[in-house]
Design a protein around this motif. Structure first.
Motif, PDB file in Angstrom:
ATOM      1  N   GLU A 531      18.343 -36.155  -0.418  1.00 61.55           N
ATOM      2  CA  GLU A 531      19.294 -35.520  -1.332  1.00 61.55           C
ATOM      3  C   GLU A 531      20.675 -35.431  -0.700  1.00 61.55           C
ATOM      4  N   ARG A 532      20.714 -35.005   0.558  1.00 57.54           N
ATOM      5  CA  ARG A 532      21.986 -34.786   1.259  1.00 57.54           C
ATOM      6  C   ARG A 532      22.752 -36.096   1.460  1.00 57.54           C
ATOM      7  N   THR A 533      22.025 -37.191   1.723  1.00 54.01           N
ATOM      8  CA  THR A 533      22.680 -38.485   1.998  1.00 54.01           C
ATOM      9  C   THR A 533      22.707 -39.391   0.776  1.00 54.01           C
ATOM     10  N   ASP A 534      22.256 -38.864  -0.374  1.00 51.04           N
ATOM     11  CA  ASP A 534      22.200 -39.635  -1.621  1.00 51.04           C
ATOM     12  C   ASP A 534      21.408 -40.935  -1.432  1.00 51.04           C
ATOM     13  N   ARG A 535      20.253 -40.810  -0.800  1.00 50.78           N
ATOM     14  CA  ARG A 535      19.359 -41.955  -0.616  1.00 50.78           C
ATOM     15  C   ARG A 535      18.095 -41.764  -1.460  1.00 50.78           C
ATOM     16  N   TYR A 536      17.355 -42.870  -1.582  1.00 56.46           N
ATOM     17  CA  TYR A 536      16.077 -42.859  -2.276  1.00 56.46           C
ATOM     18  C   TYR A 536      15.033 -43.552  -1.399  1.00 56.46           C
ATOM     19  N   LEU A 537      13.814 -43.062  -1.501  1.00 58.52           N
ATOM     20  CA  LEU A 537      12.686 -43.744  -0.863  1.00 58.52           C
ATOM     21  C   LEU A 537      11.873 -44.401  -1.978  1.00 58.52           C
ATOM     22  N   HIS A 538      11.857 -45.718  -1.969  1.00 59.35           N
ATOM     23  CA  HIS A 538      11.054 -46.461  -2.940  1.00 59.35           C
ATOM     24  C   HIS A 538       9.705 -46.785  -2.312  1.00 59.35           C
ATOM     25  N   VAL A 539       8.665 -46.697  -3.119  1.00 62.76           N
ATOM     26  CA  VAL A 539       7.301 -46.900  -2.636  1.00 62.76           C
ATOM     27  C   VAL A 539       6.685 -48.082  -3.375  1.00 62.76           C
ATOM     28  N   LYS A 540       6.324 -49.098  -2.606  1.00 63.20           N
ATOM     29  CA  LYS A 540       5.655 -50.270  -3.173  1.00 63.20           C
ATOM     30  C   LYS A 540       4.164 -50.119  -2.894  1.00 63.20           C
ATOM     31  N   LEU A 541       3.440 -49.612  -3.900  1.00 58.40           N
ATOM     32  CA  LEU A 541       2.021 -49.367  -3.725  1.00 58.40           C
ATOM     33  C   LEU A 541       1.235 -50.672  -3.707  1.00 58.40           C
ATOM     34  N   HIS A 542       0.137 -50.686  -2.941  1.00 55.97           N
ATOM     35  CA  HIS A 542      -0.765 -51.835  -2.951  1.00 55.97           C
ATOM     36  C   HIS A 542      -1.382 -51.945  -4.349  1.00 55.97           C
ATOM     37  N   PRO A 543      -1.613 -53.179  -4.852  1.00 53.11           N
ATOM     38  CA  PRO A 543      -2.203 -53.322  -6.195  1.00 53.11           C
ATOM     39  C   PRO A 543      -3.489 -52.514  -6.395  1.00 53.11           C
ATOM     40  N   ASN A 544      -4.295 -52.347  -5.329  1.00 54.39           N
ATOM     41  CA  ASN A 544      -5.558 -51.612  -5.468  1.00 54.39           C
ATOM     42  C   ASN A 544      -5.366 -50.112  -5.655  1.00 54.39           C
ATOM     43  N   VAL A 545      -4.166 -49.610  -5.376  1.00 50.86           N
ATOM     44  CA  VAL A 545      -3.957 -48.171  -5.492  1.00 50.86           C
ATOM     45  C   VAL A 545      -2.996 -47.818  -6.632  1.00 50.86           C
ATOM     46  N   GLU A 546      -2.474 -48.837  -7.313  1.00 57.21           N
ATOM     47  CA  GLU A 546      -1.532 -48.564  -8.401  1.00 57.21           C
ATOM     48  C   GLU A 546      -2.159 -47.698  -9.494  1.00 57.21           C
ATOM     49  N   LYS A 547      -3.472 -47.885  -9.741  1.00 64.66           N
ATOM     50  CA  LYS A 547      -4.127 -47.075 -10.775  1.00 64.66           C
ATOM     51  C   LYS A 547      -4.210 -45.603 -10.371  1.00 64.66           C
ATOM     52  N   ARG A 548      -4.002 -45.307  -9.079  1.00 60.54           N
ATOM     53  CA  ARG A 548      -4.008 -43.921  -8.600  1.00 60.54           C
ATOM     54  C   ARG A 548      -2.590 -43.353  -8.500  1.00 60.54           C
ATOM     55  N   SER A 549      -1.632 -44.088  -8.949  1.00 61.57           N
ATOM     56  CA  SER A 549      -0.229 -43.692  -8.760  1.00 61.57           C
ATOM     57  C   SER A 549       0.053 -42.277  -9.249  1.00 61.57           C
ATOM     58  N   SER A 550      -0.577 -41.896 -10.352  1.00 63.90           N
ATOM     59  CA  SER A 550      -0.284 -40.576 -10.932  1.00 63.90           C
ATOM     60  C   SER A 550      -0.776 -39.421 -10.075  1.00 63.90           C
ATOM     61  N   THR A 551      -1.642 -39.689  -9.101  1.00 60.21           N
ATOM     62  CA  THR A 551      -2.156 -38.602  -8.256  1.00 60.21           C
ATOM     63  C   THR A 551      -1.136 -38.178  -7.197  1.00 60.21           C
ATOM     64  N   PHE A 552      -0.182 -39.057  -6.894  1.00 66.07           N
ATOM     65  CA  PHE A 552       0.817 -38.739  -5.873  1.00 66.07           C
ATOM     66  C   PHE A 552       1.954 -37.909  -6.460  1.00 66.07           C
ATOM     67  N   HIS A 553       2.554 -37.102  -5.607  1.00 68.75           N
ATOM     68  CA  HIS A 553       3.648 -36.234  -6.043  1.00 68.75           C
ATOM     69  C   HIS A 553       4.985 -36.939  -5.817  1.00 68.75           C
ATOM     70  N   PHE A 554       5.300 -37.837  -6.742  1.00 64.37           N
ATOM     71  CA  PHE A 554       6.605 -38.494  -6.682  1.00 64.37           C
ATOM     72  C   PHE A 554       7.673 -37.530  -7.204  1.00 64.37           C
ATOM     73  N   SER A 555       8.926 -37.875  -6.952  1.00 60.75           N
ATOM     74  CA  SER A 555      10.034 -37.000  -7.342  1.00 60.75           C
ATOM     75  C   SER A 555      11.252 -37.856  -7.661  1.00 60.75           C
ATOM     76  N   ASP A 556      12.363 -37.195  -7.940  1.00 57.82           N
ATOM     77  CA  ASP A 556      13.586 -37.938  -8.245  1.00 57.82           C
ATOM     78  C   ASP A 556      14.018 -38.811  -7.075  1.00 57.82           C
ATOM     79  N   ARG A 557      13.750 -38.350  -5.859  1.00 59.63           N
ATOM     80  CA  ARG A 557      14.211 -39.080  -4.672  1.00 59.63           C
ATOM     81  C   ARG A 557      13.163 -40.012  -4.084  1.00 59.63           C
TER      82      ARG A 557
END
Length: 673
Positions: A531-557
């Protein structure tokens, strides 16, 4: 009046730890109690199911039948009802479903029960309802065989020549066994009882098991089973007459032929331009092959397996006009050349090499790129002017038949009207980088050229493929280096774990894998820094875990991304992973990388391979084992500080690769074949 009749069936559920009572497999088993509670019991086995444990279970179970189910396997809702309805109407030695290693199809009855099915069917004990007393008798008579061979031993012992599967499926949910094979534990002196059978179905099962045993022996190195037993087994069941079914296992097929007739020690393995590659087998004391591959001990005898290269004119029947020579015509302007990546996805090495080749060599007018018509990349490549052909269609196979060269980042078992990758030209571009010890896999594949990414990898590959290895670098790396980048975000690319495939959502959330990753996504220090440095962390999930994506606590950043690997890497200012080789692409273009290996101590125990790279001394970025350390590395910006040691490692890793001539080097080699 109380019903004192014995239970018809006991379902034994095997799990690696406490059973996951929310898994789909468990819920479907206990759910069947609504209709069949008086007909079956459930027993839980914590830990691996061995022959000894099977014997102990059979001794204490009171049910007429027993079926073993592994928690990680998949069963449809109809599995138990179908078994129970069948068993309560008749007395049988066994009842079995139709077995799969992938998803159970909706129409199980449409599965063709032909040689291909029988050879590929996993013949472990799972999913099959055995007559408990008869299984106990078998274990008493043949308790020295491995659990994975009990089904085969049972059918041989009781002379069960043919079984018609029920119209219900059972899935092992994985074909890992096809990669690592099966083992024989201490004290095992035979694979199955030497009981003859004329059943083609059963003989195909035994052939497949022998192939998997030999495959496992390649990595394990020794076994108490002797050559005499294997030879007797091959001859008693006439497996040589069926060995053509094992065409996908060329090394094991040759090995079986040698065991049957050790007077022939050399077997053609792969046609090459001007010469051929052969496998050579020998007992201890015999001359060693040009390229040693394996030295394994069977009982009291040691077998050496190696590779040699001999002129094409030495090949028996090389001038037989009845056998077409797919090398008879050199690669030229009139040649058909076939490129492809994955069936449903391009944007890998074949796409980038095809684009370079057609731009720099327009005189080759019959270059095609194969892809699934429904792929999201089809329209994109069509707009770029690619000459597309739908992959694995009749049109594709006709092009394969007339092609003089196939170029791909994937290896598939292509066979059509006598043409295979064993007797025709194939350039393998790789998809990843050989950071793990994949020697067994490399040896088992056919290729004329194997593209390597730097001298470290090339030296490793040359130990088993000295003629075929080309240290050019991967074509996509040259393209990646030309992509303009604004370095907008950080990128995290975690890989997968084989032991998480069938967990319920709740159990997945209890795993170290989930907890370690999600703790990173919710770390307050990291979030405040972004937030302070106006950066983002993008996450490239493995295809086998994409169906679990909703279980992770993603956010605006911290966000998941679905852009291509190339675009994700090209636009990152720093990339980190746990073990994925994809970060090597980032290192190649000078992007800092790092490794966060929270489970380093046990990771490779759960995988079908071992690492050949010491990440701490040879990795192209620092290695962190603790959550706080990797967060500190990111927040402190230390990844942006030049590191002379990492620069030296990168130079060693990519030694011999000219970043501006990767495509040109590959093209020069492929046109010379």
């Amino acid at each position: 009046m109380t019903d004192t009749r014995p239970v018809l069936l006991t379902v034994v559920i095997e799990s690696d730890g406490p059973v996951d009572r929310e898994s789909e497999t468990y819920r479907r088993i206990v759910g069947a109690r609504l209709r069949y509670e008086t007909l079956f019991d459930v027993a839980l086995v914590d830990g691996p199911l061995t022959t000894a444990r099977v014997a102990e279970l059979c001794a204490r179970l009171g049910s007429t039948y027993v079926v073993f189910v592994r928690e990680s396997h998949q069963i449809p809702a109809a599995f138990l009802p179908t078994l129970l309805d069948y068993l309560r109407k008749r007395t049988v030695y066994l009842a079995e479903p139709t077995v799969y290693t992938g998803p159970v199809p909706r129409d199980v009855g449409a599965t063709r029960l032909d040689d291909r099915y029988h050879y590929a069917r996993d013949t472990d004990v799972y999913g099959v309802a055995f007559h408990t007393r008869r299984l106990a008798d078998l274990v008493e008579a043949a308790g020295d065989v491995e659990r994975s061979a009990l089904y085969l031993a049972y059918r041989l012992y009781w002379s069960i020549a043919k079984v018609t599967p029920l119209a219900v499926g059972y899935s092992y949910a994985s074909d890992t066994k096809a990669v690592i094979g099966v083992g024989a534990g201490p004290g095992t002196a035979r694979l199955v009882p030497l009981i003859p059978t004329a059943s083609r179905e059963l003989r195909l099962y035994v052939l497949r098991y022998l192939v998997l045993f030999l495959r496992g022996l390649r990595s394990r190195g020794e076994c108490g089973v002797g050559l005499d037993h294997l030879r007797d087994l091959i001859r008693e069941l006439d497996l040589i007459g069926l060995v053509g079914a094992a065409v996908r296992e060329p090394l094991e097929s040759s090995w079986i032929r040698w065991i049957d007739d050790p007077s022939t020690t050399r077997y053609l393995y792969k046609r090459l331009t001007g010469r051929d590659a052969y496998l050579e087998f020998a007992l201890d004391g015999a001359p060693q092959a040009e390229v040693p591959l394996y030295r394994v001990r069977l009982g009291d005898e040691t077998v050496s397996i190696g590779k040699s290269y001999r002129p094409g004119d030495d090949r028996p029947g090389h001038d037989d006009p009845a056998v077409y020579d797919f090398y008879s015509r050199p690669v030229g302007l009139s040649s058909t050349i076939l490129f492809f990546d994955r069936p449903g996805q391009a944007d890998d090495n074949a796409e980038h090499l095809y684009e370079y080749f057609t731009a720099h060599h327009p005189e080759y007018t019959k270059a095609y790129f194969a892809l699934a018509r429904k792929s999201p990349d089809w329209d994109r490549l069509e707009r770029k002017g690619f000459r597309l052909v739908p992959i694995f269609t009749p049109e594709f196979y006709e092009l394969f038949l007339v092609s003089d060269l196939v170029v791909s980042s994937q290896i598939y078992n292509l066979q059509y009207r006598g043409k295979t990758l064993a007797n025709s030209r194939f350039v393998y571009l790789q998809h990843g980088v050989q950071l793990n010890d994949m020697t067994d896999w490399v040896i088992s594949k056919h290729f004329d050229v194997f593209v390597a990414t730097g001298e470290m990898e090339a030296s490793y590959l040359r130990t088993v493929a000295p003629v075929e290895t080309l240290n050019s670098g991967l074509p996509r790396l040259e393209s990646l280096a030309r992509v303009p980048s604004e370095h907008r975000y950080l990128l995290f690319m975690p890989t997968w774990r084989f032991n998480l495939h069938q967990l319920s959502t709740e159990s997945f959330k209890q795993s170290d894998y989930y907890r370690s990753i999600d703790a990173l996504f919710t770390d307050r220090v990291l979030l405040d820094h972004l937030e302070r440095t106006d950066r983002y962390l993008h996450v490239k999930l493995h295809p086998n875990v994409e169906k679990r994506s909703s279980t992770f606590h993603f956010s605006d950043r911290i966000r998941p991304t679905d852009v291509s690997y190339r675009d994700a890497i090209a636009s990152a200012e720093m990339v980190f992973t746990d073990y994925s080789s994809a970060v090597i692409d980032a290192a190649f273009i000078g992007t800092p990388i790092a490794y966060y290996q929270w489970d380093a101590e046990g990771f490779f125990r759960e995988q079908p391979y071992e690492s050949r790279l010491d990440y701490s001394t040879e990795g192209l970025g620092p290695v962190f084992y603790d959550h706080a350390d990797v967060v500190d590395h990111v927040v402190g910006g230390r990844y942006a500080v030049p590191d002379d040691e990492m620069a030296r490692r990168k130079e060693r890793f990519f030694e011999g690769v000219d970043p501006s001539r990767i495509n040109a080097t590959v093209v020069e080699r492929m046109l010379s074949l």
